[in-house]
Design an enzyme around this catalytic site. Structure first.
Site, PDB file in Angstrom:
ATOM      1  N   CYS A 116       0.843  -1.193   0.000  1.00  0.00           N
ATOM      2  CA  CYS A 116       0.000   0.000   0.000  1.00  0.00           C
ATOM      3  C   CYS A 116       0.877   1.240   0.000  1.00  0.00           C
ATOM      4  O   CYS A 116       2.101   1.158   0.064  1.00  0.00           O
ATOM      5  CB  CYS A 116      -0.865   0.005   1.250  1.00  0.00           C
ATOM      6  SG  CYS A 116      -1.737  -1.528   1.523  1.00  0.00           S
ATOM      7  N   ARG A 131       1.381   1.877  -5.945  1.00  0.00           N
ATOM      8  CA  ARG A 131       1.642   0.888  -4.901  1.00  0.00           C
ATOM      9  C   ARG A 131       0.400   0.085  -4.557  1.00  0.00           C
ATOM     10  O   ARG A 131       0.490  -0.930  -3.865  1.00  0.00           O
ATOM     11  CB  ARG A 131       2.162   1.576  -3.640  1.00  0.00           C
ATOM     12  CG  ARG A 131       3.400   2.444  -3.860  1.00  0.00           C
ATOM     13  CD  ARG A 131       3.754   3.209  -2.599  1.00  0.00           C
ATOM     14  NE  ARG A 131       4.074   2.295  -1.534  1.00  0.00           N
ATOM     15  CZ  ARG A 131       5.291   1.768  -1.348  1.00  0.00           C
ATOM     16  NH1 ARG A 131       6.262   2.076  -2.167  1.00  0.00           N
ATOM     17  NH2 ARG A 131       5.509   0.914  -0.373  1.00  0.00           N
ATOM     18  N   TRP A 182      -3.591  -1.971  -1.337  1.00  0.00           N
ATOM     19  CA  TRP A 182      -3.470  -3.164  -2.171  1.00  0.00           C
ATOM     20  C   TRP A 182      -3.792  -4.313  -1.233  1.00  0.00           C
ATOM     21  O   TRP A 182      -2.974  -4.729  -0.413  1.00  0.00           O
ATOM     22  CB  TRP A 182      -2.041  -3.288  -2.707  1.00  0.00           C
ATOM     23  CG  TRP A 182      -1.883  -4.350  -3.749  1.00  0.00           C
ATOM     24  CD1 TRP A 182      -2.510  -4.413  -4.962  1.00  0.00           C
ATOM     25  CD2 TRP A 182      -1.032  -5.515  -3.687  1.00  0.00           C
ATOM     26  NE1 TRP A 182      -2.087  -5.543  -5.647  1.00  0.00           N
ATOM     27  CE2 TRP A 182      -1.203  -6.233  -4.892  1.00  0.00           C
ATOM     28  CE3 TRP A 182      -0.166  -6.032  -2.735  1.00  0.00           C
ATOM     29  CZ2 TRP A 182      -0.525  -7.428  -5.163  1.00  0.00           C
ATOM     30  CZ3 TRP A 182       0.515  -7.215  -3.014  1.00  0.00           C
ATOM     31  CH2 TRP A 182       0.333  -7.892  -4.209  1.00  0.00           C
ATOM     32  N   ASN A 197       1.065   0.086   6.060  1.00  0.00           N
ATOM     33  CA  ASN A 197       1.526  -0.613   4.853  1.00  0.00           C
ATOM     34  C   ASN A 197       2.359  -1.804   5.321  1.00  0.00           C
ATOM     35  O   ASN A 197       3.360  -1.627   6.015  1.00  0.00           O
ATOM     36  CB  ASN A 197       2.395   0.297   3.981  1.00  0.00           C
ATOM     37  CG  ASN A 197       3.136  -0.525   2.913  1.00  0.00           C
ATOM     38  OD1 ASN A 197       2.653  -1.556   2.469  1.00  0.00           O
ATOM     39  ND2 ASN A 197       4.336  -0.081   2.569  1.00  0.00           N
ATOM     40  N   GLY A 198       1.935  -3.002   4.980  1.00  0.00           N
ATOM     41  CA  GLY A 198       2.662  -4.205   5.410  1.00  0.00           C
ATOM     42  C   GLY A 198       1.692  -5.298   5.819  1.00  0.00           C
ATOM     43  O   GLY A 198       0.487  -5.228   5.510  1.00  0.00           O
ATOM     44  N   GLU A 211      11.829 -11.173 -20.616  1.00  0.00           N
ATOM     45  CA  GLU A 211      11.333  -9.845 -20.238  1.00  0.00           C
ATOM     46  C   GLU A 211      10.263  -9.361 -21.209  1.00  0.00           C
ATOM     47  O   GLU A 211       9.250  -8.786 -20.810  1.00  0.00           O
ATOM     48  CB  GLU A 211      12.492  -8.838 -20.159  1.00  0.00           C
ATOM     49  CG  GLU A 211      12.092  -7.428 -19.798  1.00  0.00           C
ATOM     50  CD  GLU A 211      11.378  -7.281 -18.450  1.00  0.00           C
ATOM     51  OE1 GLU A 211      10.807  -6.216 -18.196  1.00  0.00           O
ATOM     52  OE2 GLU A 211      11.355  -8.274 -17.677  1.00  0.00           O
ATOM     53  N   LYS A 251       6.541  -8.306 -20.092  1.00  0.00           N
ATOM     54  CA  LYS A 251       6.030  -6.950 -20.373  1.00  0.00           C
ATOM     55  C   LYS A 251       4.631  -7.038 -20.990  1.00  0.00           C
ATOM     56  O   LYS A 251       3.720  -6.305 -20.619  1.00  0.00           O
ATOM     57  CB  LYS A 251       6.967  -6.189 -21.329  1.00  0.00           C
ATOM     58  CG  LYS A 251       8.151  -5.528 -20.629  1.00  0.00           C
ATOM     59  CD  LYS A 251       7.859  -4.300 -19.848  1.00  0.00           C
ATOM     60  CE  LYS A 251       7.722  -4.421 -18.343  1.00  0.00           C
ATOM     61  NZ  LYS A 251       8.597  -5.160 -17.539  1.00  0.00           N
ATOM     62  N   GLU A 305       2.037  -8.552 -18.204  1.00  0.00           N
ATOM     63  CA  GLU A 305       1.696  -7.770 -17.012  1.00  0.00           C
ATOM     64  C   GLU A 305       0.830  -6.555 -17.316  1.00  0.00           C
ATOM     65  O   GLU A 305       0.040  -6.134 -16.480  1.00  0.00           O
ATOM     66  CB  GLU A 305       2.954  -7.382 -16.220  1.00  0.00           C
ATOM     67  CG  GLU A 305       3.908  -6.441 -16.868  1.00  0.00           C
ATOM     68  CD  GLU A 305       5.178  -6.245 -16.009  1.00  0.00           C
ATOM     69  OE1 GLU A 305       5.104  -6.292 -14.770  1.00  0.00           O
ATOM     70  OE2 GLU A 305       6.240  -6.074 -16.613  1.00  0.00           O
ATOM     71  N   HIS A 338      10.228 -29.691 -28.210  1.00  0.00           N
ATOM     72  CA  HIS A 338      10.056 -30.764 -27.219  1.00  0.00           C
ATOM     73  C   HIS A 338       8.715 -30.644 -26.494  1.00  0.00           C
ATOM     74  O   HIS A 338       8.561 -31.116 -25.367  1.00  0.00           O
ATOM     75  CB  HIS A 338      11.219 -30.721 -26.212  1.00  0.00           C
ATOM     76  CG  HIS A 338      12.551 -30.875 -26.876  1.00  0.00           C
ATOM     77  ND1 HIS A 338      12.933 -32.012 -27.543  1.00  0.00           N
ATOM     78  CD2 HIS A 338      13.572 -29.993 -27.030  1.00  0.00           C
ATOM     79  CE1 HIS A 338      14.149 -31.850 -28.045  1.00  0.00           C
ATOM     80  NE2 HIS A 338      14.552 -30.640 -27.767  1.00  0.00           N
ATOM     81  N   LYS A 349       3.854  -1.926  -7.706  1.00  0.00           N
ATOM     82  CA  LYS A 349       5.204  -1.578  -8.154  1.00  0.00           C
ATOM     83  C   LYS A 349       6.264  -2.443  -7.490  1.00  0.00           C
ATOM     84  O   LYS A 349       7.187  -2.926  -8.140  1.00  0.00           O
ATOM     85  CB  LYS A 349       5.471  -0.105  -7.880  1.00  0.00           C
ATOM     86  CG  LYS A 349       6.801   0.397  -8.374  1.00  0.00           C
ATOM     87  CD  LYS A 349       6.868   0.381  -9.870  1.00  0.00           C
ATOM     88  CE  LYS A 349       8.218   0.664 -10.474  1.00  0.00           C
ATOM     89  NZ  LYS A 349       8.358   0.239 -11.836  1.00  0.00           N
TER      90      LYS A 349
END
Ligand code: BG6
Length: 609
Positions: free
Chosen positions: A2, A27, A73, A99-100, A483, A487, A490, A506, A604
């Site tokens: 958060c 965040r 979040w 936050n946590g 990457e 990209k 996400e 395979h 983030k």
């Protein structure tokens, strides 16, 4: 993860809090709230993005000059108004944002219920709020005593801002593992989870350490340790400017940050190359320590992990140092085999990602030296690593990293080149050639952005309707395809996989059918033909093939679309091919009309396990 913010001064708090929260929305953005103190504390919360809270407050007269705010979040309890912060203790004595994660909150609920506390939400944070109130009332020793007793009693991570009914001119804060900075200027004192939230008001900040608390008055900040003794702190100046945290006319932070890459890659290279030599003196690692390194272990999360994969190819090929790469959430529980000549490299943009921080501590507990490549000055990983290499990407707001990724790449190149030289795996001529080439990268990235952006936008907008995509390559091309695939996933929510192209036959090639999008990266000379033959295999099964290759290459027999990047040294091609990969992810997402900067379910950096 958060975002929290707070202000105590002589200006209207609500404006500063809402402005700060808007800079912290990357965040977490599933609900938000503020508590404003005028004659008494008023709490306002709303579900969804910050705009909902702003709408709720727009007709309210809130003249209070002291307040705290939060953008969420969700971890404990679904995103709704009840679970949103700030939380208030049963009788309104304590108001708190957090936050946590409080890991032992279930056990604490029983303790509180034994003392007749009633909980109205599903959150660990409400437990924390009432536990502070419990100690405050039990020992009657004031805020610092109640907060310190709570810090001793809870397990987990937290950055909290607290307002006590009996202390109208004060905001109290404390932290363990979750980030927090405290700012001060002539108009008051500020707190925030990250720099962009207060940069508009002040560049003068204090860094509060783990298990410390502080009291923010209008004109003074006092720090305390766990014994309640005062701790002196130095006010430090932040070098970033406000504009770095604004969109500057770009539609999204992601495309702004993609276009900032030439400048920030140049800045990062210039901070590591001095007089045509790699200069690692600022990191703290010495030539003697480099000579002792027998093995490297790179540990990170998300895109930072992909930098590690690229770097592992270069450390092994150029410096001939055995290099393993691991995802931090696996590393921290796999009991890794490390010895005193192992160097553990932690890569992290935010410097706060919980799994990467824990991996760092795990390595340190095993007596192994750690080097961190980090973008946020003063972050936990930066402060706890033995050696620290700062990238100079500036504040990165978009959840999907781009410019920080590119600065981490060149930072890892610089390390590999210097390690190779110190270990006499590189003669001076090749050393100079590599340095000359690395210094060319910013211009080459710039030419890709100037010459290819429109073309890539045209190619990408054809794929807004696809459900799946595949990225393939060999060696460093495979590493960077990881990457590229992330990209796209996400930000566009399109399922995509990256594969070592030799592995496709395979199994996965069974998924290739007419018009399946396959993006092939083919820049590595030695294995170019091999990659092309793998692209022929998918082409012959109907795939639509986009090839990213270097100028002068002929891929016409396999490519439906070709994106040419300038030539460079084989080790540095990831820095060039990643730019079209970022743009493809961005433009397909824009074509889908999605929120590029704040993709669903992501944040983030994740400061909880
Ligand atoms: C994720 C971000 O939460 O964390 C990714 O969305 C990032 O972009 C990853 O790569 C790791 O973050 P950091 O800050 O440790 O590099």
């Amino acid at each position: 993860m958060c975002g929290i913010v707070g202000y105590n001064g002589n200006k209207k708090a609500v404006d500063i809090l809402l402005d700060g929260l808007s800079k912290l929305e990357y965040r977490g953005y599933d609900s938000a709230g503020v508590a404003i103190r005028d004659k008494e504390i008023e709490v306002f919360k709303s579900k969804g993005k910050l705009t909902n809270l702003k709408d709720k407050l727009k007709d309210k007269v809130l003249n209070g000059t002291c307040g705290i705010g939060h953008t969420r979040w969700a971890t404990h309890g679904e995103p709704n108004e009840t679970n949103a912060h700030p939380h208030v203790s049963n009788d309104g004595n304590v108001t708190l944002v957090h936050n946590g994660i409080i890991e032992n909150y279930q056990e604490l609920i029983q303790k509180l219920e034994r003392h007749d506390y009633k909980l109205y939400s599903e959150t660990d944070t409400e437990v924390l709020t009432n536990l502070i109130d419990y100690y405050y009332k039990k020992y009657k020793m004031g805020p610092i005593d109640a907060i310190n007793r709570t810090m001793v009693r809870v397990r987990g991570s937290y950055a909290i801002a607290v307002m006590f009914r009996d202390y109208p001119d004060e905001i109290w804060v404390a932290r363990k593992d979750s980030p927090m900075i405290i700012g001060q200027d002539k108009d008051g004192t500020y707190l925030a989870s990250d720099v962009p939230a207060i940069l508009k008001y002040t560049k003068n900040v204090y860094y509060i350490d783990n298990m410390e608390a502080a009291c923010l008055k209008k004109d003074k900040v006092t720090f305390y340790d766990l014994n309640g003794d005062e701790v002196t702190k130095e006010l430090k100046e932040i070098k970033w400017d406000v504009s770095a945290a604004e969109k500057e006319g770009y539609e999204h932070f992601m495309i702004k940050e993609i276009n900032e890459q030439p400048e920030v890659v140049k800045k990062t290279i210039n901070s590591l190359v001095n007089d045509n030599k790699i200069d690692l003196s600022k990191t703290g690692i010495t030539e003697d320590e480099i000579k002792k390194i027998k093995e490297i272990y790179i540990v990170a999360c998300g895109s930072a992990y992909h930098v590690g994969v690229c770097a592992s190819y270069i450390f092994e090929d150029l410096a001939r140092i055995p290099t393993r790469v691991d995802i931090a959430s696996e590393f921290r529980y796999r009991k890794p085999i490390l010895n005193k000549n192992t160097l553990v490299i932690i890569i992290s943009q935010s410097g706060e990602t919980a799994d990467s921080l824990a991996a760092l501590r795990e390595a340190k507990n095993m007596g192994v030296k750690t080097l961190a490549i980090v973008n946020v000055v003063g972050s936990s990983i930066a402060r706890e690593a033995d050696y620290i290499l700062y990238t100079l990407a500036g504040p990165e707001i978009a959840v999907a990293t781009t410019k920080a990724f590119s600065t981490q790449l060149v930072a890892s190149y610089a390390l590999a080149i210097e390690f190779a030289k110190v270990k006499k795996k590189l003669n001076n001529k090749s050393y100079q050639e590599l340095i000359t080439e690395i210094k060319e990268l910013p211009n080459k990235i710039d030419s890709i952005l100037k010459n290819l952006t429109t073309e890539i936008q045209k190619i990408s907008s054809k794929f807004s309707g696809i459900k799946d995509a595949f990225y393939i390559g060999r060696g460093l091309d495979y590493a960077i395809s990881l990457e590229g695939s992330l990209k796209l996933k996400e930000v566009s929510y399109i399922h995509s996989e990256a594969y070592a192209s030799g592995e496709l036959k395979h199994g996965t090639i069974s998924l290739i059918e007419d018009n399946t999008l396959v993006i092939g990266i083919a820049t590595q000379e030695e294995i170019f033909e091999k990659t092309i033959s793998n692209l022929v295999e998918v082409k012959s099964r109907g795939a639509y093939v986009i090839v990213i290759t270097n100028e002068g290459k002929d891929v016409s027999k396999v490519a439906n679309d070709t994106i040419y990047v300038p030539n460079t040294n084989k080790y540095f091609f990831p820095s060039l091919s990643v730019v079209p990969l970022q743009l493809i992810g961005y433009y397909i997402t824009v074509a889908k009309g999605l929120d590029v900067d704040k993709p669903r379910n992501l944040a983030k950096s994740v400061t909880v396990e």
